[in-house]
Design a protein around this motif. Sequence first.
Motif, short mmCIF file in Angstrom:
data_model
loop_
_atom_site.label_atom_id
_atom_site.label_comp_id
_atom_site.label_asym_id
_atom_site.label_seq_id
_atom_site.Cartn_x
_atom_site.Cartn_y
_atom_site.Cartn_z
N THR A 53 -68.72 -36.54 -6.53
CA THR A 53 -67.75 -36.95 -5.51
C THR A 53 -68.05 -36.24 -4.18
OG1 THR A 53 -66.08 -37.32 -7.22
CG2 THR A 53 -65.30 -37.13 -4.96
N LEU A 54 -68.50 -34.98 -4.26
CA LEU A 54 -68.88 -34.28 -3.02
C LEU A 54 -70.10 -34.95 -2.38
CD1 LEU A 54 -68.44 -30.48 -3.83
CD2 LEU A 54 -66.91 -32.01 -2.58
N ALA A 57 -68.94 -37.75 -0.48
CA ALA A 57 -68.24 -37.31 0.74
C ALA A 57 -69.23 -36.95 1.84
CB ALA A 57 -67.34 -36.13 0.42
N SER A 60 -69.10 -31.07 4.50
CA SER A 60 -67.82 -30.40 4.74
C SER A 60 -68.08 -29.04 5.34
CB SER A 60 -67.00 -30.25 3.45
OG SER A 60 -67.49 -29.16 2.67
N ARG A 225 -62.11 -34.97 -4.36
CA ARG A 225 -62.99 -33.97 -3.75
C ARG A 225 -62.44 -32.56 -4.01
NH1 ARG A 225 -62.70 -36.70 2.16
NH2 ARG A 225 -60.54 -36.07 1.71
N PHE A 255 -64.09 -32.65 5.71
CA PHE A 255 -65.14 -33.50 5.13
C PHE A 255 -65.64 -34.51 6.16
CE2 PHE A 255 -63.07 -31.91 1.33
CZ PHE A 255 -64.15 -31.65 0.51
#
Length: 277
Positions: A53-54, A57, A60, A225, A255
Amino acid sequence: MAQRRRGLVGAAVLSGFVAGVCAGAAGCSGGGAVAEDGRAADPVETLHRAADTLVEAGTSKARTSMEMATGGTRVTIRGQGAYDYRRQLGELRVQLPQDPAGTSEHRPIAELLAPGALFMKNRDGVPDDKWVRVETAALSDGNLVTGGATDPFAAAEVLRGTRTATYVGRTEVAGTAVRHYRGTADLAVAARDASAGGRDALRAAAKGFATARVPFDVYLDDQGRIRKVRHRFSFVNGQRKEPVAVASTTLLYDFGSPVDVRLPAARDIYAGRIAQE
């Protein structure tokens, strides 16, 4: 010969950095847990996906905190920076704690994080315009502890080894609504399922820590996240027979913010010996 010199540098950095900090200081099964909105029916499976999931994204900003309990005293190392999860590149400025007397401060350590490598600048004994490169797979902790901050993506990949987890409930992290999970990960399992760039480092950590089992608390936002993750490692310092308790906390925010990490050129890598501290 140059390769041998780099090996000497890596060994000196590991012993000097971790030993220097320490010298300054005298779950339930995941099945059946259901969140109120029905999205967390399987906490273990949810946490297995957290690293991916990161990557979705993209990027960040990050803040880190590493607490070490040794000799009855607790010291804290703090860092701040940004990370690109798709490229697995990050940058941090890590601030070492004051000396016990509180009379002197260390320069912040500039760190660049890359697949299989840690680059550090402003290390004692290294020219100001040079970086030290350390192969993370050669470190007994896989750089989960050595750099004074856990690589944010490595922190997420540890969760790929989640064996047990429970959903604790909803709360907030820095004003963001999150779901709180608590569990235990196995570093050997995490290494098996990790990305190609992080596999060897996690495999080294699984062998080098006092135990491959890592208790954690993690907080996910509504997009899945990671907003905060706290791991509790048991690290065997070469200078002490008993394990050192290490709690590593990573906070992720902003993010999608721009992240431009540029690794140093070969001519900027220091190949000499680190002065012993």
